[in-house]
Structure formats: C-alpha cells, structure tokens
Write an enzyme that holds these catalytic residues in place. Sequence first.
Site, mmCIF file in Angstrom:
data_model
loop_
_atom_site.group_PDB
_atom_site.id
_atom_site.type_symbol
_atom_site.label_atom_id
_atom_site.label_comp_id
_atom_site.label_asym_id
_atom_site.label_seq_id
_atom_site.Cartn_x
_atom_site.Cartn_y
_atom_site.Cartn_z
ATOM 1 N N TRP A 211 -2.839 7.453 -3.398
ATOM 2 C CA TRP A 211 -3.028 7.978 -2.043
ATOM 3 C C TRP A 211 -1.867 8.871 -1.626
ATOM 4 C CZ3 TRP A 211 -7.691 7.584 -0.255
ATOM 5 C CH2 TRP A 211 -8.463 6.462 -0.497
ATOM 6 N N LYS B 198 -6.665 11.526 -2.036
ATOM 7 C CA LYS B 198 -6.542 10.722 -3.243
ATOM 8 C C LYS B 198 -6.355 11.654 -4.431
ATOM 9 C CE LYS B 198 -8.158 6.208 -4.598
ATOM 10 N NZ LYS B 198 -9.234 5.217 -4.497
ATOM 11 N N THR C 269 0.856 -1.182 0.000
ATOM 12 C CA THR C 269 0.000 0.000 0.000
ATOM 13 C C THR C 269 0.893 1.233 0.000
ATOM 14 O OG1 THR C 269 -0.069 0.167 2.410
ATOM 15 C CG2 THR C 269 -1.700 -1.262 1.355
#
Length: 542
Positions: free
Chosen positions: A445, A440, A187
């Site tokens: 992100w 975003k 992530t």
Amino acid sequence: MQGLMMEQPLLVASLLVHAERHHGAQEIVSRRVEGDIHRYRYRDLAQRARRMANALAGLGVQPGERVATLAWNGYRHMEVYFAASGSGAVLHTLNPRLHVEQLAYIIDHAEDRVVFFDLTFLPLIESVASRVKSAQIFVAMTDRANMPETHSLSTKLLCYEDLIDANSDVFDWPLLDENSASSLCYTSGTTGNPKGVLYSHRSTVLHTYAAALPDSLNCSARDSILPVVPMFHVNAWGLPYIACMVGAKLVFPGPALDGESLYELIETEQVTLSAGVPTVWQGLLAHVDALGRAFSSMRRTVIGGAPCPTAMAAAFQERHGVDVLHAWGMTELSPVGTVCSLKAHQLTLPQADRYAVQAKQGRAVFGIDMKIAGPDGEELPWDGNATGDLLVRGPWVTRQYFGCDDESPLRDGWFPTGDVAKIDRDGFMQITDRSKDVIKSGGEWISSVEIENVAYLHPKVTAAVCIGARHSKWDERPLLVVVKKPDSALTQDELLAFFDGRVAKWWTPDAVVFVESVPYGATGKVLKHRLREQFADYFLPN
C-alpha cells in the site's frame, strides 16, 4: 453437559514441537545475506530456537514484551519467530520498505525491547536507532566473522551466533494462555499512522490449520515450499507456520528475489509450491520465457497482495503447467481470507469462463465469514451483480488495533475491510473498488494522503491530488495531479526531487501532471474518481 475432551492450549511453540518430533529430518534451505546456501533440518531449527529463547531471557525480555525483526526470509528469522512467541514474548516483524520515520514511529509505538536485523539493513538500523527511545538492544543476524567492523549505533551491537553459542538448548516452552499475544504486525499506514494488529497464539494456530487445507493453500509433507512473500509481510502469509504443521520442506530466498535467482532455487530444491505478489512473478516468467526454460517440479503458485492478471494466470497454467491460486487477505486477517480454488463443476468450464472465475479473489476459507453491505448497512445478495462494502469476521480477524483500547473498528461485530466487492452464487468474492483512496503498488500500500501532504509543503503548489494509475509491472503507480501557484515555474523534476527524504523512494510518484484546476464536490472534497477515470491509463503504452 460439558464435553469430556482434554484441554490443551493452541500455542505457536506446539507447531515447532510437532515439526521436530514428527518431521525432524525434513530440510530447511536458506540463501543467506552472506551469499551462500545454508542447509539444516527441523530438529536443528528447534534446537537453535530453544537456545535463542534462553538468550532472550538472558537479555531481560519479559513475557508480553515485543521482540522486533528487520530481516529477509531465512532460517535465523524463523528461529526468532519461535523463540520470541514460544517463550511468551511477542514477535514484531518490521517492514524495511517503510520510510525511516515510519519505522521509528512503529518501534516506539510497539515499545520494542530488542531489534534483530539482517546485515543488509545496518544503514537503516543506524538511521532508526537515533530516533527511537524503546529499543536499546540490537542484534546483527550473522556470525562473528561477518560482523561489521564499524557502526554508528550508540549501544553495543550483539552478534546473533554469539548468542546462540552462549546458551543452552534446554528450554521448556511455557504453557501459555492461548489467547495471549504471539505476534504483532503493523499496517502500512494508508490513513494516518500505521496501526498494529496483535495476533494471539490461538488465532495463529487456527489460521495455520485453515490456510493449509486442500481448498486453501493445499500444503502437505510432500511439498517443497518457497515463500517469496516476505516474512515481514504478515508472517509470509502463514507459510512458516504451515510448513511446521504439515512437515513440508522450506526454501528461503533471502534478499535475492530476481527471476534468475528464484528460478535457480526452484529447480535446485525441487520447489512444488511458491507464493508471492504479481510483480515478483512477472520477473520470474520473463526470465524463464526469455531463456526457453521450464519448471520441472513447481505445480502451484499462490498469487496475492494485488489482483492476478489473467495473462499471468494463463502463462503459468498454459505454458508451464503451474496452477495459480489467487488469494486475498489483509494484515487484519492474519492474513488469509479467501482463496480462488475452483469447485468441481468449474473445472470443465470453457477456458475464458474458467479464467473469469480465477480473476476473482475466491471463496472464504473455513473460519472466515463475509458479507457485502449497502450504504444503509443492509446485507446485499450473492448474485454476482450487487456491490457493497466487504465485511468479514472470524477467529483470526482483529477486533481492535494495538494501543487503541478505547475504540474498535468493528461494525456490529464485523470488520470493514475498506474494499468494495461482489459475491457470486458459488461464494466467489471479487473486489471491484476501494473505499479508501489508497494505491496498491507491487502488493504494498501507498498512502495518497501522505504524498499529497508532502506536495502541499512545496511553496509553488496550490493543490495536489495523488491517484493510482494502472501500470504494466506494478499494478498501480502513484500519479500526482498538481495545480501550480500563479506565475510559478514549477517543473516535474523539481517537485519529484522535493520528495527525497520525505517518503520512501518507492512511494515517490512516477510522474506529475499539471492542471488548471481539480474537481471538487458539493462538500468541498476533491472528486478523485474523476481524476482516476481521466488518467487511469497514464502509464500504459498508447
């Protein structure tokens, strides 16, 4: 009584074996970093992937060890996809948009053995290499004629095509446990350090099945697919695997993602389906409309990574005859969770009502179950009004982050997405808010916390709050709200310059607003929602 069916493991390599055997003559087209167009077929992909699998064994890569890539969308990248996973190693795609310190952390956390990279990223590799301990082998994904003459790496730089040429194309893909790891994706680290999501062969193949279905991405052997979404971004939403499964033509754009370059590829290669984030499509539409062009072949585009503006869907559908598939997913979902594929009764809705449905993130693909829950955990009704935390579960949803053996993110077997959503009676989900204060921008992100931490390092800052403000091109951009220390002469330019080298350039806030104070709640937490309301349209024209 048990069933009497054969037991064959679901393996990533089986997708390539199928493509070679049943679609061997299908074409794969790549715009290369070197500037030219490369063409070959699935049978060539399979042969070279076997050569690279032998090369990895020769480099000492053992089953389960991680093989990293830092590369654009192209045929060599796809070869490593299958060579690594198919041979029993773990493919680990790295996002070059991350800051060098984040990349170094990820490489060491994953304990990558080998790093393959496109020549574009040599300067980034040189910066990262001095910071990592695990990776000792670096491979430039080019031929001998284009190898860099000099570099600052302390280890020998290997040439990709030399490895291909030096190894046999005879390689038997091992019969692996389908639950063994196939690939790894981190992530973006919106809260703390990035987290690794470790996919299995089984989860990857099941995701490929589901994502290819007619009411999902609707892919077939009749398609020419252009994945604009990067192969380093959750495996290009699974499209490289899907193309092998269905036998579709693949068109890889390489580093050229501007509107003119994409349009040229779409028309030259008769692309029927493409996929990417809204910011890419803005550039493509602007180019096509400015020159009065049209799409001769493209019939569908998948838009995800950020909400699809209604105006964009209308432009594609009304002006160009290109259907828009609005999709939602996460790294933790491999990534496809929902696709906004209309049901029969919705096709005849008035245009405004139809676009209202298409603005939603869509309905769950088979394999994904979802629900919304209230503050006390009770499931809320699918009435299109009730909003709650969005939770999902399924065979390609993560149950645990890589390297976090002692903890699980699950809530009673459900994965909390961090989004707040509502679901209507037809099962169409719509995200209404985010439970975490992340931004975003262009489908990627940005961590507001990390930006705030940097701002607090400045000696003239008393308080700093980073929020996402709406942006006409990027969906959101970071806006920094700051309280200066008394009698200090801090300026916007001075503070923004302070971010150089501390975060990725595209993370740097677009503007700074100086205020007398920021709002705090009863527990001492900043009330970010008030600032978001106050400055929501800061970057939009008056």
